[in-house]
Design an enzyme around this catalytic site. Sequence first.
Site, PDB file in Angstrom:
ATOM      1  N   GLU B 137       0.861  -1.175   0.000  1.00  0.00           N
ATOM      2  CA  GLU B 137       0.000   0.000   0.000  1.00  0.00           C
ATOM      3  C   GLU B 137       0.910   1.240   0.000  1.00  0.00           C
ATOM      4  OE1 GLU B 137      -3.821   1.263   2.723  1.00  0.00           O
ATOM      5  OE2 GLU B 137      -1.958   0.712   3.689  1.00  0.00           O
ATOM      6  N   GLU B 139       2.821   2.215  -2.269  1.00  0.00           N
ATOM      7  CA  GLU B 139       4.019   2.032  -3.105  1.00  0.00           C
ATOM      8  C   GLU B 139       3.546   2.033  -4.555  1.00  0.00           C
ATOM      9  OE1 GLU B 139       7.937  -0.862  -3.113  1.00  0.00           O
ATOM     10  OE2 GLU B 139       6.009  -1.811  -2.837  1.00  0.00           O
TER      11      GLU B 139
END
Lengths: 180, 180
Positions: B137, B139
Site C-alpha cells: 500500500e 508504493e
Amino acid sequence: MDYSEKKLSREDVYRGRIITVHVDEVELCNGRKSKREVVDHPGGVSIVPVDGMGNVYLVRQYRYPVGDSLLEIPAGKLEYGEDPLQCAVRELSEETGFSAGKYTYLGGVSPSPGYCRETIHIYLATELSAGQSHPDENEFLDVVKMPFDEAFRLAASNEMTDGKTIIGLLRAAQYLKQES
Amino acid sequence: MDYSEKKLSREDVYRGRIITVHVDEVELCNGRKSKREVVDHPGGVSIVPVDGMGNVYLVRQYRYPVGDSLLEIPAGKLEYGEDPLQCAVRELSEETGFSAGKYTYLGGVSPSPGYCRETIHIYLATELSAGQSHPDENEFLDVVKMPFDEAFRLAASNEMTDGKTIIGLLRAAQYLKQES
C-alpha cells in the site's frame, strides 16, 4: 505514470557534522499522506585516476560504519556550494598526491535514493603527475596501485563492495574502451 | 596497515521508522579521539530478473529524497533478522509479480560506507514465471521490460543513476557471460 510526491511540511530531527536528517510529511499520488525520512548530505566526488601505463590508483581505508577496510577510488565530500571538479582536484591531490592533466566527467550516482539526497559525481583523471599526498588530519589510508583491468575484474565480481568504486570503474572502463 | 577504530561510547540521536542515527566516540589508530556519525539501516535486497528471451525487468518509481523518478532493479528493505533470499523472493513477487525458479547470489554492496551501515544483497533471478504484482500500500511503480543488453548499456553510461541498479546489472552481465 507520474507518481511524484508533494511536500506538505518538514521537521528537522537531527543536525550533525556531516549529515542532517529531516522527516517530511508528503502527499502521495493517490492523495493520501505519508512520511519520508530524508538524510541530507552535501554530496561528494570520486575520482578514477588512470596513468599512461594502464594502472589505476585506489585507496584502502577503514570505514567505521561497516567495520572493515575497503578498497575504494579516491573520494571526498563536497563543501556546500563547492564546484565538484574543484573538489575532485583537491581530493585526488590530498589522498594520492597526483595532479591530473585531464578530468573527464563520468556522471553522477545516487547511492541510496530511497532515503538519502546524496549525489556522488565521478571523474576519470588521466595525464597524471605524481606529487606528495597530504591527507586530512585524522584521515588514514594506503594508496594501492593495480592494473586497471584487474581492478575492473574485482569490481564486476563480488570481491569489491564499495558502491561508488564499482560504478566508477565500470564507467571508466566503458569510456576508455570507446576512446581506444 | 591496520587503521581500525575502536568504539569508546555511543549516543543515539535519532530513531525513525526506517533509519536510526547514532554518534560514536572512537579511538583512531593514532590514539586520538574522534566522532563518527552512523546511519543504521536494516539493509536490503535487489533482484535482477532476467527471462529466457534475454529481457530484464526494471521498475520506475518516484524517489522523494532525490526528487526524481528512477529506473531501478526491484528491491526492498530487509526486516531485522530476515533471510535475504526470502526477502528477495517476496520483493520480486510484490513489485513485478514474478516468481523465479533460480536465484543466484551476486554478493553484497555498501552504498555509503562512510556514514551508513547498510548492505544491499544482490540476486540474479532466472527461470521466471509471471504472476500478479501486489505492491505495498502506498508504493507506486511501473514495471519496465527491456533487453538486458540495453539496460547494461544505460548502466555503464551515465544514463542510469541508481547505484544498486548499476552494480546489479554489471554483476549479472559478468555472471551471464561466464555462464554462456
